[in-house]
Design an enzyme around this catalytic site. Structure first.
Site, PDB file in Angstrom:
ATOM      1  N   GLU A 114       0.820  -1.218   0.000  1.00 31.80           N
ATOM      2  CA  GLU A 114       0.000   0.000   0.000  1.00 31.80           C
ATOM      3  C   GLU A 114       0.853   1.266   0.000  1.00 31.80           C
ATOM      4  OE1 GLU A 114      -3.095   2.036   3.185  1.00 31.80           O
ATOM      5  OE2 GLU A 114      -3.159  -0.141   2.867  1.00 31.80           O
ATOM      6  N   HIS A 141      -9.922   3.285   2.945  1.00 37.40           N
ATOM      7  CA  HIS A 141      -9.000   3.701   3.992  1.00 37.40           C
ATOM      8  C   HIS A 141      -9.748   4.325   5.156  1.00 37.40           C
ATOM      9  CE1 HIS A 141      -6.694   7.257   5.643  1.00 37.40           C
ATOM     10  NE2 HIS A 141      -5.862   6.278   5.939  1.00 37.40           N
TER      11      HIS A 141
END
Length: 385
Positions: free
Chosen positions: A223, A299
């Protein structure tokens, strides 16, 4: 339908319950702008967004001076039209974090209002794809923690039925990151997803080196390996890495996601409802990713994202990081490692207004109201409360 009659704006600051350190920063604050929209029939919708400690007053100013006055007199159900008009009103400051965070606070309030008026929970109103979603945890994976603590937390969450854990990487040497990941893998075995997050700390050369190491450890995704505005570098990495590349928390428009997807630069889309500008564009990003057969794993903001990931078919996991515990009486409904969206109408977040009002950041509280005539010119009565 009913027209918008009143808008209340405020902000609270929520220090994290645990220390959070990644490769580039430490989190000491979560500024949380909150918007309450009341229509002419007295129905109320509440929305919010966040920063990680800077920029909150700028978000409040944009809401108070530019966005909220333009809401007065608008039909609350015309969410797409309102979002578009507010975006145009701020075109000189878009695309960017401050504008997107302000738009998100308004847009989530309008969706809450719509769902409450319809008597439906958000996850059904927005699509109703599934009734629960597996969780993965980030809260025990911060960079400052020793490897043993990472391993103990991941093993505990596996025991609770979680699908995986995300660990921060970005230690000075590959060897140190490798050793930490290996310790966690030993603790949880091969049947538990491990993800890593570099928080944009690397350049392309270093990201390529780390990706080779990550593949050896069976990492589920890599990520934010590099600065998010370098789509080309991510495309190179995605083409050469055996580990899927995940991006999205630092993207602020649908078009930015389009660029990543069309260039094959993202294997996982992590659209953040606050940073993309609200539920309206978040759903578009999720459906755009679906068209490319790419999953969306948002997120942060689990209290809101739980409803959105259950609204769409291509959201396989939800990130576990509590944010709102200090100012809400509701908690994420977790059963055997799966999160279930609220069935109450609206966002399903039960706000503790006594606590919220006791924690308002000085100078951030504004009430805006007016009629249709004023709204056309973006004016209205403004009074700090």
């Amino acid at each position: 339908m009913a027209r918008i009659a009143h808008v209340e704006i405020l902000m609270v600051d929520l220090p994290p319950a645990v220390t959070r350190v990644d490769a580039i920063q430490s989190f000491v604050s979560q500024e949380t702008p909150i918007v309450r929209i009341t229509d002419a029939e007295g129905a109320v919708g509440t929305g919010y967004s966040y920063t990680i400690g800077t920029g909150g007053p700028a978000v409040i100013s944009l809401l108070e001076r530019t966005l909220a006055p333009r809401l007065i007199g608008r039909e609350a159900e015309e969410i797409e039209g309102i979002w578009r008009d507010l975006l145009f009103a701020t075109h000189a400051t878009a695309v960017g974090a401050i504008t997107s965070l302000a738009l998100a606070a308004v847009d989530t309030a309008l969706w809450d209002l719509r769902c409450r008026r319809a008597g439906l929970p958000l996850w059904r109103m927005a699509g109703g794809a599934k009734e629960s979603v597996p969780l993965y945890t980030t809260e025990g994976g911060w960079l400052h923690l020793p490897a043993e603590a990472l391993a103990e937390d991941a093993a505990e969450m596996k025991g609770r039925g979680f699908a995986g854990a995300k660990l921060k990487i970005g230690k000075p040497s590959i060897a140190e990151d490798r050793a930490r990941l290996a310790r966690v893998r030993d603790a949880v075995g091969e049947d538990f997803h491990l993800m890593v997050d570099a928080n944009q700390a690397f350049d392309l050369a270093e990201a390529l080196r780390r990706a080779d190491m990550l593949a050896e450890t069976g990492i589920h995704w890599f990520e934010e390996p590099m600065p998010a505005d370098d789509v080309g570098a991510h495309a190179v990495l995605a083409a050469r890495s055996r580990v899927p590349v995940a991006v999205g928390e630092s993207l602020y428009s649908l078009s930015q996601f389009k660029d990543y997807l069309t260039q094959g630069a993202a294997s996982v889309v992590q659209a953040d409802v606050a940073r993309i500008g609200g539920i309206t564009p978040w759903l578009k990003a999720a459906h755009l990713a679906e068209g490319f057969s790419v999953p969306v794993c948002p997120h942060f903001l689990m209290e809101l994202h739980v409803s959105l990931v259950c609204a769409v078919p291509n959201a396989p996991m939800l990130e576990y990081i509590p944010q709102l515990d200090a100012i809400t009486s509701s908690r994420l409904d977790i059963r055997e490692g799966r999160a279930h969206p609220p069935d109450a109408p609206g966002l399903g977040i039960e706000w503790d207004w006594n606590t919220i009002r006791a924690r308002i950041v000085h100078g951030s509280h504004h009430c805006i109201g007016g009629g249709e005539t004023h709204a056309a010119h973006g004016h209205g009565h403004r009074a700090e409360v």
